[in-house]
Design a protein around this motif. Structure first.
Motif, PDB file in Angstrom:
ATOM      1  N   LEU A 161     -15.990 -12.570 -14.291  1.00 51.75           N
ATOM      2  CA  LEU A 161     -15.624 -12.693 -15.710  1.00 51.75           C
ATOM      3  C   LEU A 161     -14.290 -13.404 -15.915  1.00 51.75           C
ATOM      4  N   TYR A 162     -13.371 -13.224 -14.977  1.00 49.89           N
ATOM      5  CA  TYR A 162     -12.038 -13.831 -15.149  1.00 49.89           C
ATOM      6  C   TYR A 162     -11.673 -14.680 -13.937  1.00 49.89           C
ATOM      7  N   PRO A 163     -12.461 -15.727 -13.649  1.00 47.85           N
ATOM      8  CA  PRO A 163     -12.258 -16.448 -12.383  1.00 47.85           C
ATOM      9  C   PRO A 163     -10.856 -17.052 -12.229  1.00 47.85           C
ATOM     10  N   ARG A 164     -10.329 -17.662 -13.293  1.00 45.80           N
ATOM     11  CA  ARG A 164      -9.054 -18.368 -13.139  1.00 45.80           C
ATOM     12  C   ARG A 164      -7.937 -17.366 -12.852  1.00 45.80           C
ATOM     13  N   PHE A 165      -7.920 -16.293 -13.637  1.00 50.77           N
ATOM     14  CA  PHE A 165      -6.889 -15.286 -13.476  1.00 50.77           C
ATOM     15  C   PHE A 165      -6.991 -14.601 -12.112  1.00 50.77           C
ATOM     16  N   THR A 166      -8.225 -14.268 -11.706  1.00 53.99           N
ATOM     17  CA  THR A 166      -8.406 -13.598 -10.413  1.00 53.99           C
ATOM     18  C   THR A 166      -7.916 -14.485  -9.287  1.00 53.99           C
ATOM     19  N   GLN A 167      -8.218 -15.781  -9.424  1.00 52.19           N
ATOM     20  CA  GLN A 167      -7.775 -16.718  -8.396  1.00 52.19           C
ATOM     21  C   GLN A 167      -6.250 -16.708  -8.279  1.00 52.19           C
ATOM     22  N   TYR A 168      -5.598 -16.649  -9.431  1.00 51.04           N
ATOM     23  CA  TYR A 168      -4.135 -16.641  -9.415  1.00 51.04           C
ATOM     24  C   TYR A 168      -3.604 -15.388  -8.733  1.00 51.04           C
ATOM     25  N   LEU A 169      -4.215 -14.259  -9.064  1.00 49.98           N
ATOM     26  CA  LEU A 169      -3.763 -12.996  -8.475  1.00 49.98           C
ATOM     27  C   LEU A 169      -3.965 -13.009  -6.968  1.00 49.98           C
ATOM     28  N   MET A 170      -5.104 -13.604  -6.550  1.00 53.44           N
ATOM     29  CA  MET A 170      -5.382 -13.711  -5.115  1.00 53.44           C
ATOM     30  C   MET A 170      -4.327 -14.577  -4.439  1.00 53.44           C
ATOM     31  N   HIS A 171      -3.927 -15.613  -5.166  1.00 50.75           N
ATOM     32  CA  HIS A 171      -2.948 -16.545  -4.610  1.00 50.75           C
ATOM     33  C   HIS A 171      -1.619 -15.829  -4.393  1.00 50.75           C
ATOM     34  N   VAL A 172      -1.198 -15.060  -5.376  1.00 45.60           N
ATOM     35  CA  VAL A 172       0.095 -14.390  -5.264  1.00 45.60           C
ATOM     36  C   VAL A 172       0.051 -13.284  -4.216  1.00 45.60           C
ATOM     37  N   PHE A 173      -1.067 -12.553  -4.190  1.00 43.39           N
ATOM     38  CA  PHE A 173      -1.085 -11.341  -3.372  1.00 43.39           C
ATOM     39  C   PHE A 173      -1.917 -11.480  -2.094  1.00 43.39           C
ATOM     40  N   SER A 174      -2.205 -12.717  -1.691  1.00 39.93           N
ATOM     41  CA  SER A 174      -3.082 -12.884  -0.529  1.00 39.93           C
ATOM     42  C   SER A 174      -2.672 -12.044   0.678  1.00 39.93           C
ATOM     43  N   PRO A 175      -1.359 -11.908   0.995  1.00 38.20           N
ATOM     44  CA  PRO A 175      -1.047 -11.138   2.205  1.00 38.20           C
ATOM     45  C   PRO A 175      -1.323  -9.645   2.085  1.00 38.20           C
ATOM     46  N   THR A 176      -1.571  -9.155   0.870  1.00 34.91           N
ATOM     47  CA  THR A 176      -1.738  -7.699   0.747  1.00 34.91           C
ATOM     48  C   THR A 176      -3.184  -7.251   0.876  1.00 34.91           C
ATOM     49  N   PHE A 177      -4.124  -8.196   0.811  1.00 32.89           N
ATOM     50  CA  PHE A 177      -5.516  -7.752   0.746  1.00 32.89           C
ATOM     51  C   PHE A 177      -6.029  -7.200   2.067  1.00 32.89           C
ATOM     52  N   LEU A 178      -5.652  -7.868   3.183  1.00 30.82           N
ATOM     53  CA  LEU A 178      -6.155  -7.386   4.475  1.00 30.82           C
ATOM     54  C   LEU A 178      -5.611  -6.004   4.811  1.00 30.82           C
ATOM     55  N   PRO A 179      -4.282  -5.759   4.641  1.00 30.81           N
ATOM     56  CA  PRO A 179      -3.806  -4.395   4.879  1.00 30.81           C
ATOM     57  C   PRO A 179      -4.529  -3.376   4.014  1.00 30.81           C
ATOM     58  N   TYR A 180      -4.855  -3.794   2.792  1.00 29.65           N
ATOM     59  CA  TYR A 180      -5.553  -2.883   1.887  1.00 29.65           C
ATOM     60  C   TYR A 180      -6.908  -2.487   2.460  1.00 29.65           C
TER      61      TYR A 180
END
Lengths: 620, 257, 272
Positions: A161-180
């Protein structure tokens, strides 16, 4: 149960639901006071102009249908938003996120107090506590998978639903997803080991598992909090949104306050849901022994909820202060602008919580012999609570008709206007907390009498502490009317400190004074009127609703921004809805949550039932 | 069954409470197109709308109230504006308080107003002109038109921002450290005459580029200071070479002592 | 507080106490007492929305009290059960059963038959005075700087000051009293016929927060000189410059502050 009865119940429930939906709709219509356009006739007379418009629309649609797909399709990179059918993207994501959060809060909270109860059991050697802790964790496994499912749903819906915004959030927080993900994996390992390994490991090993489970759980929450607090108070990015430092983005203004606030609120929420579970079981219990057990369980759950709830206003105060420090605009939108009335609704909810919690304690005195001597105090406590509640809920500028404005000579009432300001409200909240604690003290001592020699002096000292603290709170509240704003804001801190200090001092005296106290009346667990159990459920509903509401204001504060001040919301949902609409959505979410939690209760109840055998072999 | 009724009842009760409070929908702000030929009177009307709505001015500021206010009352601002800072015209003063709100804070109040042409409020230059017209109309006679050039945002009004900024950059490129120190308004808060031997060159540079890195303050205090730094506009306007020159200048001052 | 309402309520509650009334009677009596006090007991009426809120809280608190122990619940429910099942109370039951819907209907009827009201406007009660000097009876006054010419007499020549105040009193009671009232509270004979209502000078939000120049401007120019934001209704205040001398206007200002014990707001030092 015969087949026809089942049929009657099924059909009855269905009809009941329809009737309820109808009544609810009618009520809302009545309350809306809205003008509705009359129903239009099926075939209005067609004017030539209308005919022409319809024709040109049809031609347009025809033209588009005939074009090759590629021409009117949208290239991949341009998609900013996609619409969710029916309710729209915002409401859809709102509901899913809310449900995910409610379950996550429950899943994080239960291990915290299961561990505490297990520890108490371990140190006191009381087997009851161990059994209780085990029973709490029984609720976990189903809730855990529901949380994960809802979380996955939320992620997918964000991407869709929010592809552009999600992409931005992924860009900023990419290093946090794997630890999560890693922590999530560990969490499920620890959780199932903790639950299935109950009684199978040595107690210390099991307790260690519990601690590890809590550490990992808190870690998950803290990481997820960084994403959403970044949306509120972004840091670590430039004005145009370019990433400067991921750590700064994580460690933004509201991150720590939200972590603390959520941690405490989770415990309170988890406690109230567990108490509601106990109440549900109590009401369906068939033996006195079961009733006694579930009465006790509900008491413990509610106790945890209320103890965690008392410091919550202070944590909320810190959060609000950080919001002001981050952006004055946001702070004022919250307290003075579009959301100011939301805090009146909040006051109503918290007032209900306080009344409910106190009522439960007072009803609990009914199961203790010798509590009779304290009954007379109830009306005074109730009076203070009601007055504080009323002060807190008093709006600064009330809804008025022009005639009333004329009579008042302005939009502020000369008396009520003085109650609607922060000085009065802070005082009221602090007094509410003190009174509730007093209720609890009375409950605690209703079955016992101290034997220590200094009991009289101890009681006098406790009373003095209460009076002193209340005195400080009230006099600072009054002082607030006479000093400039900059000083007034600072006054709430000594108010809070005096209340906290009083709680600590009184508790310390109480513990020392009742060491080895003489029991004058047994607590007859299970001898509780059914109404008390309904109150527990009411408290749970109120807590859930409150979480839904406050979740809305935290998220809604951003108004027309995805990331405040950095990424604008350009979707059709960018406007801030009315509070009436928001409360409706919150209500639907709460009902969905309770339907799902009923499922959890039912499923976890299955494990204690006897295994199914083929018909006819039962008797053998 | 009772439980179901209770849950539904409690939820319904809270929903009804939610319906009883005032219902207000806040639309997402849109860019307001103001054509160049509107009269000053029309600008006042447009500006009033912006002040109430998109600009959110009236969330904090009152018009015609007294007592212990948190933010200055706007009543009579049209006349007061000319007298606030000696030598500054009313229009320039109002423009400054919108573009650089913390440059001058009315006595008795705390700084805290956001920069109006930046997110989250982000009014356009034209919209700000209309707001100035409205503010002037409060106790005064509006004098701005859509053609008025404001000195505060680099002598630019309306569409010519870009060229004016370019000119500003050109001008700044040729200035020395001392001039830059004044140009970017550092002197508004910082003094250069006090003994300052604590920091070396790298530390001074770091504390400009990242105000949080070297500080003796904590929490909200530091936040206030950093906000002031951010709002001074030095990060948007100054190039790295210029900041370098400012640091050179500061180190010279230190060497002198 | 309106003692005429509050005292009878307290007496009635005292009577209940003497009669040793049952819990149910007490609950109903308390509810009504609180409602009547909120509705009629305050000199300045409380808005209906706030009364609804308070009564909700009252209802909840009373219900909580009834529920807080089995005995209380029983003593409250006993009369209600008796009402429904006992034969001798049959007439009362019929009255209640018919009466409750009628009460609801009456309430809805009164709610619906409200007269049409204009929407409320955000009206600026004290619009900013004009920045240009104003002309009154041929003299020019700069409202931002002007001071009451007789104010300094207060310290330098108190007896002369009293003379001016007394003259102001005469002017007030000959001209202003019809609207602004005997007690300068904005409740004169004509007050109820005009909209916006006359100013209540005793209110701390009026003259105490204004400079004397502002009062002078309002008195001299009256309703006709009111700027647009003071609308949407026209003030009925006459432009007194047509009837009074400049000195009389300054005197009446002195009287207003003197009579209410308020101090005018000081003229700000602009050069600061």
């Amino acid at each position: 149960m015969s087949k026809s009865r089942i049929l009657v119940i099924g059909v009855g429930a269905f009809i009941g639901l329809i009737v309820f939906a109808f009544v609810a709709r009618q009520t809302l219509v009545v309350f809306d006071h809205a003008y509705r356009t009359p129903v239009e006739a099926d075939h209005p007379d067609r004017t030539p102009a209308m005919q022409g418009e319809a024709d040109s629309r049809a031609a347009q649609a025809e033209k588009q249908r005939k074009q090759p797909l590629a021409e009117h399709g949208v290239p991949l990179k341009d998609v900013e938003y996609r619409a969710f059918p029916g309710v729209g993207s915002r409401v859809a994501i709102w509901s899913v996120a809310q449900l995910h959060l409610l379950f996550a809060a429950f899943v994080l909270a239960v291990p915290i107090f299961a561990l505490i109860i297990e520890l108490i059991g371990y140190f006191t050697g009381d087997k009851r506590y161990d059994r209780l802790a085990h029973e709490f964790t029984k609720l976990l496994s189903v809730s855990f998978s529901l949380t994960a499912t809802l979380g996955a749903g939320l992620t997918f819906m964000l991407i869709i639903l929010y592809p552009r915004f999600t992409q931005y959030l992924m860009h900023v927080f990419s290093p946090t997803f794997l630890p999560y993900v890693l922590l999530f994996f560990l969490e499920s390992g620890f959780l199932y080991a903790y639950y299935y390994g109950w009684g199978k490991f040595p107690p210390v090993a099991h307790l260690t598992l519990g601690i590890a489970l809590n550490v990992v759980g808190t870690g998950i929450m803290v990481i997820a909090n960084s994403w959403l607090t970044f949306m509120m108070s972004p840091s670590g990015v430039s004005e145009s949104g370019a990433l400067i430092s991921t750590w700064q983005a994580v460690d933004n203004y509201t991150w720590m306050p939200i972590n603390v606030h959520r941690f405490i609120a989770n415990v309170a929420f988890g406690g109230s849901i567990a108490a509601a579970y106990a109440a549900f079981k109590f009401l369906h219990a068939t033996s006195d022994e079961e009733r006694a057990h579930y009465d006790w369980m509900g008491y413990i759950g509610n106790f945890v909820a209320i103890i965690a709830f008392l410091p919550l206003p202070f944590a909320g105060y810190w959060l609000a202060k950080e919001i002001y420090a981050y952006s004055q605009t946001m702070g004022l939108t919250m307290m003075g602008g579009a959301f100011s009335w939301l805090f009146i609704i909040q006051a109503v909810l918290i007032g209900c919580l306080f009344i409910g919690a106190n009522l439960y304690l007072w009803l609990g005195m009914g199961r203790i012999e010798g509590a009779q001597r304290y009954k007379g105090y109830i009306k005074y406590l109730l009076f203070v609570i009601a007055v504080c509640f009323a002060v807190w809920a008093t709006p600064r500028s009330p809804i008025t008709t022009p005639v009333e404005v004329r009579e008042m000579g302005g939009s502020f009432h000369p008396v009520l206007g003085k109650l609607g300001v922060m000085s009065a409200k802070n005082t009221a909240v602090n007094l509410l907390i003190l009174t509730t604690y007093l209720s609890f003290l009375i409950y605690r001592r209703s079955g016992i009498t101290p034997t220590v020699s200094w009991a009289r002096r101890g009681k006098a000292l406790q009373l003095l502490t209460f009076i002193a603290s209340a005195g400080v709170v009230i006099s600072l509240g009054v002082l607030g009317y006479f000093v400039p704003t900059t000083v007034r804001i600072g006054l709430s801190v000594p108010q809070v400190i005096s209340v906290l200090a009083a709680l600590v001092v009184v508790t310390a005296i109480d513990i020392l004074m009742f060491r080895g106290a003489e029991t004058v009346g047994e607590t007859r667990w299970g001898q509780m009127p059914a109404i008390s159990q309904y109150i527990l459920i009411f408290i749970a509903v109120t807590f859930t609703w409150l979480m839904g509401l406050m979740g809305y204001v935290r998220s809604g504060l951003r108004q027309h921004w995805h990331v405040y001040g950095v990424i604008r919301d350009t979707s059709p949902d960018a406007f801030t809805p009315t509070l009436g609409f928001a409360t409706k959505v919150v209500s639907v979410n709460v009902l969905l949550f309770f339907i799902l939690i009923a499922l959890v209760f039912w499923l976890s109840g299955l494990s204690s039932k006897k295994d199914w055998r083929a018909r006819g072999t039962d008797a053998s | 069954m009772n439980i179901v009724v209770l849950v539904l009842g409690a939820t319904a009760f809270y929903t009804i409470v939610g319906q009883l409070v005032p219902q207000k929908e806040v639309p997402a702000p849109e860019v307001i197109e103001i054509s160049k030929d509107v009269t000053t009177e029309e600008m006042v009307e447009i500006g009033k709308g912006i002040a109430q709505g998109k600009g959110t001015c009236l969330t904090c500021h009152t018009i015609g109230q007294s007592g212990s206010l948190r933010f200055p009352d706007l009543d009579g601002i049209g006349t007061r504006a000319a007298t606030r800072i000696p030598g500054m015209s009313a229009v320039d003063y109002l423009a400054q308080s919108l573009y650089e709100p913390n440059a001058y804070v009315v006595e008795g109040f705390n700084p805290g107003m956001p920069v109006i042409n930046k997110p989250p409020i982000q009014l356009t230059d034209d919209e700000i002109l209309a707001v100035i017209a409205f503010l002037q109309s409060l106790g005064g006679t509006p004098s701005v038109t859509m053609e008025t050039k404001l000195s505060i945002n680099g002598g630019a009004g309306g569409d010519s921002t870009a060229t004016a900024t370019a000119a500003l950059v050109q001008e700044a490129a040729s200035l020395d450290g001392k001039a830059l120190f004044e140009r970017y308004g550092c002197a508004r808060c910082h003094a250069t005459t006090l003994p300052g031997k604590r920091l070396d060159r790298a530390e001074v540079l770091a504390s400009i580029l990242s105000p949080d890195s070297i500080t003796t303050l904590a929490g909200a205090e530091q936040a206030k200071k950093r906000q002031a730094m951010e709002q001074s506009g030095v990060y948007d306007k100054a190039t790295l070479q210029e900041i370098d020159r400012i640091v050179d200048y500061l180190m010279e001052q230190k060497a002198k002592e | 507080m309106n003692l005429l309402v509050v005292l009878p309520i307290l007496v009635a509650l005292g009577a209940l106490r003497l009669l040793k009334a049952g819990l149910l009677a007490w609950m109903i009596a308390l509810w009504m007492a609180i409602y009547l006090t909120l509705r009629y007991g305050f000199a300045v009426p409380i808005p209906a929305s706030v009364i609804t809120l308070y009564m909700g809280i009252t209802t909840m608190a009373l219900a909580t009290y009834v529920l807080s122990s089995r005995e209380r619940f029983a003593s409250c429910s006993r009369p209600l059960i008796a009402l429904v099942v006992e034969r001798r109370l049959r007439t009362l039951l019929i009255v209640v059963v018919l009466g409750l819907p009628l009460l609801v209907a009456a309430r809805i009827y009164t709610n619906m038959s409200q007269p049409l009201q204009p929407p409320s406007f955000a009206r600026t009660v004290h619009p900013a005075p004009p920045s240009e000097p104003i002309t009154v009876r041929g003299q020019t006054f700069d409202l931002n700087a002007v001071e009451n010419p007789f104010r300094n007499l207060e310290k330098s020549d108190p007896s002369q000051f009293r003379v001016h105040v007394e003259n102001g009193r005469r002017v007030y009671y000959q001209n202003c009293v019809y609207c602004h009232g005997d007690n300068v509270q904005g409740d004169g004979l004509f007050a109820h016929g005009v909209n916006p209502i006359p100013t209540n000078f005793r209110d701390s939000g009026t003259i105490a927060m204004l400079q004397e120049g502002f009062l002078f401007w309002r008195i001299a120019k009256g309703g006709p000189g009111m700027p647009g934001e003071g609308g949407p209704w026209e003030s009925a205040m006459p432009a007194w410059e047509n009837f009074l001398t400049v000195d009389e206007m300054w005197d009446v200002i002195l009287f207003l502050y003197d009579h209410t014990g308020q101090r005018p707001r000081e003229v700000e030092e602009h050069a600061k």
